[in-house]
Scaffold this motif. Structure first.
Motif, PDB file in Angstrom:
ATOM      1  N   UNK A 109      15.248 -49.217 -55.107  1.00 35.50           N
ATOM      2  CA  UNK A 109      16.685 -49.304 -54.845  1.00 35.50           C
ATOM      3  C   UNK A 109      17.415 -48.299 -55.710  1.00 35.50           C
ATOM      4  N   UNK A 110      18.224 -47.510 -55.081  1.00 34.38           N
ATOM      5  CA  UNK A 110      18.986 -46.524 -55.850  1.00 34.38           C
ATOM      6  C   UNK A 110      20.229 -47.195 -56.410  1.00 34.38           C
ATOM      7  N   UNK A 111      20.352 -47.158 -57.700  1.00 32.53           N
ATOM      8  CA  UNK A 111      21.546 -47.723 -58.314  1.00 32.53           C
ATOM      9  C   UNK A 111      22.419 -46.595 -58.826  1.00 32.53           C
ATOM     10  N   UNK A 125      14.574 -37.592 -47.609  1.00 31.34           N
ATOM     11  CA  UNK A 125      13.862 -38.689 -46.963  1.00 31.34           C
ATOM     12  C   UNK A 125      13.500 -39.762 -47.983  1.00 31.34           C
ATOM     13  N   UNK A 126      13.025 -39.320 -49.124  1.00 30.87           N
ATOM     14  CA  UNK A 126      12.648 -40.279 -50.165  1.00 30.87           C
ATOM     15  C   UNK A 126      13.835 -41.109 -50.625  1.00 30.87           C
ATOM     16  N   UNK A 127      14.988 -40.478 -50.699  1.00 33.64           N
ATOM     17  CA  UNK A 127      16.178 -41.198 -51.144  1.00 33.64           C
ATOM     18  C   UNK A 127      16.583 -42.253 -50.135  1.00 33.64           C
ATOM     19  N   UNK A 184      11.616 -38.885 -59.124  1.00 35.15           N
ATOM     20  CA  UNK A 184      11.473 -40.306 -59.428  1.00 35.15           C
ATOM     21  C   UNK A 184      12.728 -40.823 -60.133  1.00 35.15           C
ATOM     22  N   UNK A 185      13.226 -40.008 -61.055  1.00 37.68           N
ATOM     23  CA  UNK A 185      14.437 -40.374 -61.785  1.00 37.68           C
ATOM     24  C   UNK A 185      15.612 -40.546 -60.842  1.00 37.68           C
ATOM     25  N   UNK A 186      15.765 -39.607 -59.936  1.00 33.26           N
ATOM     26  CA  UNK A 186      16.876 -39.668 -58.979  1.00 33.26           C
ATOM     27  C   UNK A 186      16.753 -40.907 -58.101  1.00 33.26           C
ATOM     28  N   UNK A 187      15.503 -41.242 -57.739  1.00 34.31           N
ATOM     29  CA  UNK A 187      15.298 -42.410 -56.882  1.00 34.31           C
ATOM     30  C   UNK A 187      15.669 -43.690 -57.621  1.00 34.31           C
ATOM     31  N   UNK A 188      15.516 -43.681 -58.940  1.00 32.55           N
ATOM     32  CA  UNK A 188      15.936 -44.850 -59.718  1.00 32.55           C
ATOM     33  C   UNK A 188      17.445 -44.845 -59.938  1.00 32.55           C
ATOM     34  N   UNK A 189      18.107 -43.827 -59.443  1.00 33.73           N
ATOM     35  CA  UNK A 189      19.555 -43.753 -59.575  1.00 33.73           C
ATOM     36  C   UNK A 189      20.006 -43.081 -60.851  1.00 33.73           C
TER      37      UNK A 189
END
Lengths: 119, 148
Positions: free
Chosen positions: A1-3, A96-98, B72-77
């Motif tokens: 989950x992107x926060x 896509x990953x996002x 990976x960092x960006x995906x973690x927000x």
């Protein structure tokens, strides 16, 4: 989950994480490595070249023509000369990953596909 | 300054003669063809070999790892902040109704995340400065040609 604004990863965090994946390598070398890579990208942009990192995205510079701007406080007109500004666009894989990372934990997930991909 | 003196790829690889100057590069339209060449991974590996002394294979592995870490960092927000370079940040975009410009059909665009990159002041300044100098040089050259 992107926060949003979970935290910040800075240059030294990046070097530390890179060192964790490469326990046999000297961290000083890795530090120099990271610096050289970003300096190479910067130099290319300064030289007006485009930089493409597959899977991540591309960097380039955009031309901004001269314009007359206003100082919002005093209302004064100011001439702004033409200039070049750096720009970045994430690559397909990153986009896509996002979407996947964002979709995984969210209730509203109309479509996991990015319409810009045309898929 | 000639392109070769600047350590760039020779212009003739992109159809220009080797003697073109920075002024040609930034000045005239189309004159900057060799400059607009992409920086490739190979160029980066070459710089790393020269300045850090790591072989290409090692460079290749590290570059992949590095961008995996950033992704990976960006995906973690997380925001990724590289000093003297810039900041990558994740932005949330709400779902909205868009329209296919060709067919005029309405489509639902789902909520999404996008990445913004804000270059550091230093990088912006370097780009602006290099460009200014090149323009000045091109102007001087143009004036010199007109005078005699």
């Amino acid at each position: 989950m992107v926060r949003k604004n979970a935290s910040t990863m800075n240059r030294s965090d990046l070097i530390r994480l890179l060192a964790e994946k490469n326990p046999r390598m000297d961290s000083k070398t890795l530090e120099r490595y990271v610096d050289v890579v970003f300096e190479a990208i910067s130099e290319a942009l300064v030289e007006n070249r485009r930089v493409e990192i597959r899977g991540f995205g591309s960097f380039w510079t955009k031309e901004r023509s001269e314009r007359i701007s206003r100082n919002p406080r005093s209302g004064e007109s100011v001439f702004v000369a033409a200039k070049r500004v750096p720009a970045f666009r994430p690559g397909r894989q990153l986009r896509r990953e996002l979407v996947e990372a964002g979709g995984a934990g969210s209730r509203r997930r109309a479509s996991a596909l990015d319409p810009r991909d045309g898929t | 300054m000639k392109c070769l003196e600047m350590g760039l790829r020779p212009c003739n690889t992109t159809g220009l003669t080797n003697g073109c100057t920075l002024g040609d590069v930034f000045g005239g339209k189309g004159g900057y063809s060799f400059m607009s060449n992409s920086l490739t991974r190979k160029d980066i590996y070459e710089k790393v070999r020269e300045q850090v002394g790591l072989p290409y294979a090692e460079s290749h592995r590290l570059l992949d790892q590095m961008f995996v870490i950033v992704r990976e960092g960006l995906k973690r927000g997380e925001d990724i902040k590289i000093a003297r370079f810039g900041v990558f940040a994740v932005h949330h975009k709400k779902a909205r109704i868009g329209r296919n410009p060709k067919t005029k059909r309405e489509v639902m665009i789902s909520e999404r995340y996008s990445i913004s990159f804000r270059a550091s002041g230093l990088l912006k300044e370097r780009i602006r400065h290099a460009n200014q100098q090149a323009t000045q040089r091109a102007n001087q050259q143009a004036n010199r040609k007109q005078e005699p």
